[in-house]
Design a protein around this motif. Structure first.
Motif, short mmCIF file in Angstrom:
data_model
loop_
_atom_site.label_atom_id
_atom_site.label_comp_id
_atom_site.label_asym_id
_atom_site.label_seq_id
_atom_site.Cartn_x
_atom_site.Cartn_y
_atom_site.Cartn_z
N ASP A 74 -14.00 -27.58 -39.07
CA ASP A 74 -14.07 -28.65 -38.08
C ASP A 74 -13.13 -28.36 -36.91
O ASP A 74 -13.46 -28.60 -35.74
CB ASP A 74 -13.71 -29.99 -38.71
CG ASP A 74 -14.79 -30.53 -39.62
OD1 ASP A 74 -15.92 -30.01 -39.56
OD2 ASP A 74 -14.50 -31.47 -40.39
N ARG A 75 -11.96 -27.85 -37.23
CA ARG A 75 -11.00 -27.50 -36.18
C ARG A 75 -11.53 -26.36 -35.33
O ARG A 75 -11.39 -26.37 -34.09
CB ARG A 75 -9.66 -27.12 -36.82
CG ARG A 75 -8.56 -26.78 -35.84
CD ARG A 75 -7.27 -26.54 -36.60
NE ARG A 75 -6.23 -25.98 -35.76
CZ ARG A 75 -5.07 -25.55 -36.22
NH1 ARG A 75 -4.79 -25.64 -37.51
NH2 ARG A 75 -4.17 -25.05 -35.40
N ALA A 76 -12.14 -25.36 -35.96
CA ALA A 76 -12.71 -24.25 -35.20
C ALA A 76 -13.82 -24.73 -34.28
O ALA A 76 -13.88 -24.32 -33.10
CB ALA A 76 -13.26 -23.20 -36.18
N ALA A 77 -14.68 -25.60 -34.78
CA ALA A 77 -15.78 -26.11 -33.97
C ALA A 77 -15.26 -26.93 -32.79
O ALA A 77 -15.77 -26.84 -31.66
CB ALA A 77 -16.72 -26.94 -34.83
N SER A 78 -14.24 -27.75 -33.03
CA SER A 78 -13.67 -28.58 -31.97
C SER A 78 -13.04 -27.70 -30.89
O SER A 78 -13.23 -27.96 -29.68
CB SER A 78 -12.62 -29.52 -32.57
OG SER A 78 -12.00 -30.28 -31.56
N THR A 79 -12.30 -26.67 -31.28
CA THR A 79 -11.68 -25.78 -30.30
C THR A 79 -12.74 -25.01 -29.52
O THR A 79 -12.62 -24.82 -28.31
CB THR A 79 -10.72 -24.80 -31.00
OG1 THR A 79 -9.78 -25.53 -31.78
CG2 THR A 79 -9.97 -23.97 -29.97
#
Length: 245
Positions: A74-79
């Motif tokens: 989720d963090r990778a997708a948000s960044t």
């Protein structure tokens, strides 16, 4: 407090989940991606820092990341959305060892994730299966810089020294074409960031039900590091090519 949340909080100030500086990461990616149009696969990508940096600096590069952590993905997708990279990044939530793909990749990464495959040699076998002819593998693995204590072995697990590690890699059919040995400064920065970020979150959220556990985890990790493996553990990131096709 689950491991995914601990990792997320502990890497807040050191998003590369390995003891490498930003300069070292950039230099390794420059060596690994000479054209800037490669397909990249990261097995055990965590929050995707290696992929995001590869794509950010190379508009012709496309990446795929695989990890079991929903929090990290989720963090990778948000960044990726924030950087405008979502159209060139695909993420899969699954065990790295289970990933299959319809095509090979020019660069396959596994940084500090050999545990996901059952060790160094099974990891190299798995990476080989995804690699295009003439492609590169970027492998990050710990080693013993000095003989470990029994406590170090309990904390870190079984590793070889650096010459033995490289011998194992070459015997498995790989040739190192570049590499980086994390310096004491890089390793210290990583450990202070890991323990400090987790402890700071606990102190900033004293009423959170996980606060006490987070602080205790940070304290225990710091003690294991300073009183143990700080003087014995090293980390190597090797850029590899297949010795024979």
């Amino acid at each position: 407090m689950n491991r995914e949340l601990i990792s997320h909080l502990a890497h807040a100030h050191h998003p590369v989940a390995a003891p490498l500086s930003d300069t070292a990461v950039a230099r390794l990616l420059d060596r690994a991606l000479p054209r800037g149009t490669e397909r990249v696969l990261d097995l055990g990508c965590g929050p995707g820092e290696w992929l995001l940096r590869a794509l950010r600096d190379r508009p012709g590069t496309r990446g795929v990341g695989v990890d079991v952590s929903a929090t990290a993905l989720d963090r990778a997708a948000s960044t990726a959305r924030a950087l405008g990279l979502s159209d060139r990044l695909t993420l899969h939530r699954q065990p790295a060892a289970d990933h299959t793909a319809p095509h090979p990749y020019d660069l396959v990464l596994s940084i500090g994730a050999t545990h996901a495959f059952g060790g160094l040699l099974p990891t190299l076998d798995a990476l080989r299966a995804h690699l295009a002819p003439g492609g590169h593998v970027l492998l990050g693995e710990g080693y013993w810089e000095h003989p470990p204590t029994p406590g170090d072995l309990d904390t870190i697990g079984p590793l070889a020294d650096l010459p033995t590690t490289v011998d194992q890699v070459t015997a498995a059919g790989w040739t190192p074409v570049y590499g980086h040995l994390s310096t004491r400064e890089e390793r210290d920065d990583y450990e202070w960031s890991w323990t400090g970020s987790l402890a700071a979150w606990a102190l900033d959220h004293p009423d959170h039900p996980d606060s006490a556990e987070a602080l205790a985890t940070a304290t225990a990790h710091r003690a294991e590091w300073l009183g143990g493996y700080r003087s014995t553990w090293g980390f190597a990131t090797l850029l590899l090519r297949r010795t024979t096709a």
